[in-house]
Write a protein that holds these residues in place. Structure first.
Motif, PDB file in Angstrom:
ATOM      1  N   PHE A   6      60.070  29.568 103.201  1.00  0.00           N
ATOM      2  CA  PHE A   6      61.047  30.502 103.753  1.00  0.00           C
ATOM      3  C   PHE A   6      60.346  31.669 104.435  1.00  0.00           C
ATOM      4  O   PHE A   6      60.734  32.117 105.511  1.00  0.00           O
ATOM      5  CB  PHE A   6      61.963  31.025 102.631  1.00  0.00           C
ATOM      6  CG  PHE A   6      62.743  29.941 101.969  1.00  0.00           C
ATOM      7  CD1 PHE A   6      63.931  29.482 102.527  1.00  0.00           C
ATOM      8  CD2 PHE A   6      62.298  29.351 100.801  1.00  0.00           C
ATOM      9  CE1 PHE A   6      64.655  28.465 101.921  1.00  0.00           C
ATOM     10  CE2 PHE A   6      63.012  28.341 100.192  1.00  0.00           C
ATOM     11  CZ  PHE A   6      64.186  27.887 100.750  1.00  0.00           C
ATOM     12  N   GLU A   9      58.758  30.470 107.728  1.00  0.00           N
ATOM     13  CA  GLU A   9      59.788  30.223 108.738  1.00  0.00           C
ATOM     14  C   GLU A   9      60.361  31.557 109.253  1.00  0.00           C
ATOM     15  O   GLU A   9      60.714  31.678 110.413  1.00  0.00           O
ATOM     16  CB  GLU A   9      60.884  29.326 108.134  1.00  0.00           C
ATOM     17  CG  GLU A   9      61.781  28.631 109.129  1.00  0.00           C
ATOM     18  CD  GLU A   9      61.112  27.580 110.011  1.00  0.00           C
ATOM     19  OE1 GLU A   9      59.877  27.482 110.032  1.00  0.00           O
ATOM     20  OE2 GLU A   9      61.844  26.861 110.719  1.00  0.00           O
ATOM     21  N   LYS A  10      60.421  32.549 108.368  1.00  0.00           N
ATOM     22  CA  LYS A  10      60.925  33.870 108.765  1.00  0.00           C
ATOM     23  C   LYS A  10      60.002  34.484 109.828  1.00  0.00           C
ATOM     24  O   LYS A  10      60.469  35.046 110.816  1.00  0.00           O
ATOM     25  CB  LYS A  10      60.988  34.785 107.532  1.00  0.00           C
ATOM     26  CG  LYS A  10      62.095  35.817 107.603  1.00  0.00           C
ATOM     27  CD  LYS A  10      62.081  36.700 106.381  1.00  0.00           C
ATOM     28  CE  LYS A  10      62.974  36.198 105.281  1.00  0.00           C
ATOM     29  NZ  LYS A  10      62.891  37.062 104.092  1.00  0.00           N
ATOM     30  N   PHE A 171      64.374  22.644 103.050  1.00  0.00           N
ATOM     31  CA  PHE A 171      65.010  23.919 102.718  1.00  0.00           C
ATOM     32  C   PHE A 171      66.045  23.736 101.613  1.00  0.00           C
ATOM     33  O   PHE A 171      66.198  24.585 100.751  1.00  0.00           O
ATOM     34  CB  PHE A 171      65.606  24.559 103.974  1.00  0.00           C
ATOM     35  CG  PHE A 171      64.535  24.967 104.947  1.00  0.00           C
ATOM     36  CD1 PHE A 171      63.896  26.194 104.821  1.00  0.00           C
ATOM     37  CD2 PHE A 171      64.115  24.108 105.951  1.00  0.00           C
ATOM     38  CE1 PHE A 171      62.876  26.552 105.687  1.00  0.00           C
ATOM     39  CE2 PHE A 171      63.101  24.459 106.823  1.00  0.00           C
ATOM     40  CZ  PHE A 171      62.474  25.686 106.690  1.00  0.00           C
ATOM     41  N   TYR A 175      65.796  25.631  97.923  1.00  0.00           N
ATOM     42  CA  TYR A 175      66.824  26.340  97.155  1.00  0.00           C
ATOM     43  C   TYR A 175      66.989  25.707  95.777  1.00  0.00           C
ATOM     44  O   TYR A 175      67.158  26.392  94.778  1.00  0.00           O
ATOM     45  CB  TYR A 175      68.158  26.334  97.923  1.00  0.00           C
ATOM     46  CG  TYR A 175      68.174  27.333  99.065  1.00  0.00           C
ATOM     47  CD1 TYR A 175      68.069  28.703  98.797  1.00  0.00           C
ATOM     48  CD2 TYR A 175      68.290  26.926 100.386  1.00  0.00           C
ATOM     49  CE1 TYR A 175      68.074  29.634  99.826  1.00  0.00           C
ATOM     50  CE2 TYR A 175      68.290  27.845 101.430  1.00  0.00           C
ATOM     51  CZ  TYR A 175      68.185  29.198 101.136  1.00  0.00           C
ATOM     52  OH  TYR A 175      68.178  30.118 102.147  1.00  0.00           O
TER      53      TYR A 175
END
Lengths: 275, 333
Positions: A6, A9-10, A171, A175
């Motif tokens: 995450f 990717e951010k 993804f 989670y």
């Protein structure tokens, strides 16, 4: 590692001149840099080439407007295995040098050799440059853009589809992994807690792994069924629109490739002449 | 075990890539034939799951720093066993390793071929066939999965050490000992997790576990394989302690003929032995010599343990070679 997904990717979703470049250009340029570095023989010429490459990488990183801390964090994450091999080099002789000079004697007949330290530094430089190229590529390119870029460059459609599906569900499982960790923590289970019997910890971890496996399998079945409902079949593949390269992309590609080829050759020829 | 870029010369990296590509192509063929092309998305989603599984860390069973050193599961054996084919592991691990290499920088791009061979191909094949053989012989899925998980991690780590030694970036003896010991310990996590995960999957979703039809399983053959490996490993462990340090018949005759040794004694005149070798080289004109990777069945710098390790390594390499050749020949018919 999935936690970093995450975060990476951010950073890839930010905007800069490097972010805006076409994924194909970045993939080819970084591959050229890596191959040039790996292809260079294990000689002191690596130092000069490595330093020039690192300076080039630093300029690109600055242009990407990402903080240096992002790079440092990501570099630290992948260091352990390579660093382990590099650190122990200094105690051993290797086939790339004819003569070894002992610079320190340690107990148990262990020696530190000057040439081995040089060899370790060569390995470290090669390792860091290659990893830096990958960090730059993935920190400035979205996973899906990378996939489309690879598809445009001729990645077989079967692979493009499979990778596309995998990326999509990474993804989801990211989670799921968070939730599982939270639920384990809620139950006060810590796989590092030595107060718990080892067999019990392995059993819990095994069941967690089994659960993720079944859940991913079931997710796969659901996806497959829903894809069938939407007309998925033997000849289905990801549709990738054609996208011509812009002038800036071409410029960057030519500069990077020319740089990756000319710098090692020039330095190699200069060093050979000096010796 | 993810080898980074720069640790292999480019020529060796290319060779590993070519071998890996052959197995990737075979695994793609498996996916199309066995799973039908439409089911490829299922494997892709599963690969994402395996990626998540690899993130679960756990403390080592034996650690000098309590809780400080951790290990995780690779999952090649689990994927191969559940999906009923070693090619499933090759397919899934290739996807995972490509993602780790290109996106995270964990494992190099040029070294990816070697990483796919080690973790995907060797991990999958060793895990799958060990599980099948041990399970057929002992009828104990849990033990079979544990051994399969352990072997699927331990042998690839040994091969990884050998690859790095061939590249000249890690001394063989040091690599075999450190990588071997570390992964033998981490293998307990891999084995334990594979066994518990498999037992959960068998209870919760028995339909998804790849089953071998009775006609295809041959208990005698599997028993011979397991017994053969056990005997070979027992010999490998005990042989160095019983092996004679004196020259064999052929060596002895040669040395006696050149006066370097008396036929009735065991004493060798070292200087005359060297002269004898050069005399033969002069007479025959054959000056070819080759430095064996494990000279005199030992690892330089290690005494008896080195000999044991060298023989175990030789036995395993021969087993893999022999098994591969026999599979190839039987497939021809």
């Amino acid at each position: 590692m999935i936690e970093e997904l995450f975060y990476i990717e951010k950073t890839a979703y930010k905007d800069s001149i490097i972010h805006r470049l076409d994924a194909r250009v970045k993939i080819v340029s970084m591959l050229a840099l890596i191959i040039a570095m790996v292809a260079l023989p294990y000689t002191p010429a690596v130092f000069a080439v490595g330093l020039v490459f690192f300076a080039f990488f630093a300029i690109l990183w600055a242009l990407s407007m990402l903080p240096p801390l992002v790079y440092a964090k990501r570099l630290l994450m992948v260091l352990p295995f390579g660093l382990f091999i590099i650190l122990f080099q200094i105690f051993f002789t290797n086939r790339y040098y004819g003569v070894f000079h002992v610079i320190a004697n340690l107990p148990f007949g262990i020696h530190i050799y000057a040439e081995s330290i040089e060899f370790a530094a060569i390995l470290l430089l090669k390792f860091v440059i290659c990893v830096s190229a990958i960090i730059l590529l993935s920190s400035t390119t979205k996973l899906h853009d990378m996939l489309e870029g690879a598809g445009r460059m001729g990645l077989p459609p079967e692979f493009a589809l499979t990778f596309g599906m995998m990326i999509r569900y990474l993804f989801v499982f990211g989670y799921m992994y968070r939730k599982i960790n939270e639920s384990l923590a809620t139950r006060c289970f810590d796989p590092f807690n030595s107060a718990l019997p080892y067999r019990y910890r392995i059993k819990q971890l095994g069941y967690t792994v089994g659960t993720i496996f079944i859940r991913s399998y079931q997710q796969g079945e659901r996806v497959y069924t829903s894809m069938l409902c939407r007309g998925y079949g033997r000849d289905s593949h990801i549709f990738i629109v054609k996208k011509p390269l812009r002038a800036i992309d071409w410029t960057f590609l030519v500069i990077c490739c020319a740089f990756s080829i000319t710098v090692p050759i020039t330095i190699w020829l200069t060093t050979v002449r000096l010796y | 075990m993810h080898i980074p870029d720069g640790f292999f010369p480019i020529s060796q990296a290319i060779v590993y890539w070519i071998i890996a590509l052959v197995f990737i192509a075979l695994s793609l063929r498996w996916a199309k034939r066995e799973m039908s092309e439409e089911k490829v998305p299922l494997v892709a989603v599963l690969a994402a799951g395996i990626f998540a599984i690899q993130t679960l860390n756990m403390a080592l069973p034996i650690s000098v720093i309590p809780g400080g050193v951790s290990g995780h599961v690779v999952g090649a054996a689990l994927a191969a066993i559940v999906l009923g084919s070693p090619f499933a592991a090759v397919f899934i691990l290739t996807l995972v390793l490509v993602l780790q290499g290109i996106f995270f920088g964990d494992g190099g791009i040029t070294a990816m071929g070697a990483n796919i061979i080690n973790m995907g191909v060797l991990g999958g094949f060793l895990g799958f066939y060990t599980y099948r053989s041990v399970n057929t012989v002992f009828r104990n899925r849990f033990c079979a999965a544990f051994i399969a998980g352990w072997i699927s991690l331990f042998i690839p780590s040994i091969v990884c050490a050998v690859e790095l030694a061939v590249a000249g970036t890690l001394p063989l003896a040091f690599g075999l000992v450190t990588m071997g010991v570390y992964h033998a310990v981490i293998g307990i996590i891999e084995g334990g997790v594979t066994a518990f995960a498999l037992s959960l999957i068998i209870h919760a979703r028995p339909d998804i576990v790849g089953s071998e039809s009775p006609a295809r399983t041959n208990k005698t053959k599997d028993m011979v394989i397991v017994a053969g490996i056990a005997i070979a490993l027992a010999i490998a462990i005990f042989a160095p302690y019983y092996a004679s340090i004196y020259p064999d018949g052929l060596d002895s005759t040669f040395l006696s003929a050149y006066g370097a040794k008396d036929t009735t004694t065991v004493h060798i005149n070292e200087s005359k032995a060297v002269l004898a070798e050069s005399a033969v080289a002069e007479k025959t004109g054959n000056t070819f010599s080759w430095d064996a990777p494990l000279p005199d069945y030992t690892l330089p710098g290690l005494e008896k343990p080195g000999e044991v390790l060298a023989i175990i390594f030789g036995v395993l390499v021969l087993f893999i070679l022999g098994f591969g050749i026999s599979r190839f020949i039987t497939r021809q018919h």
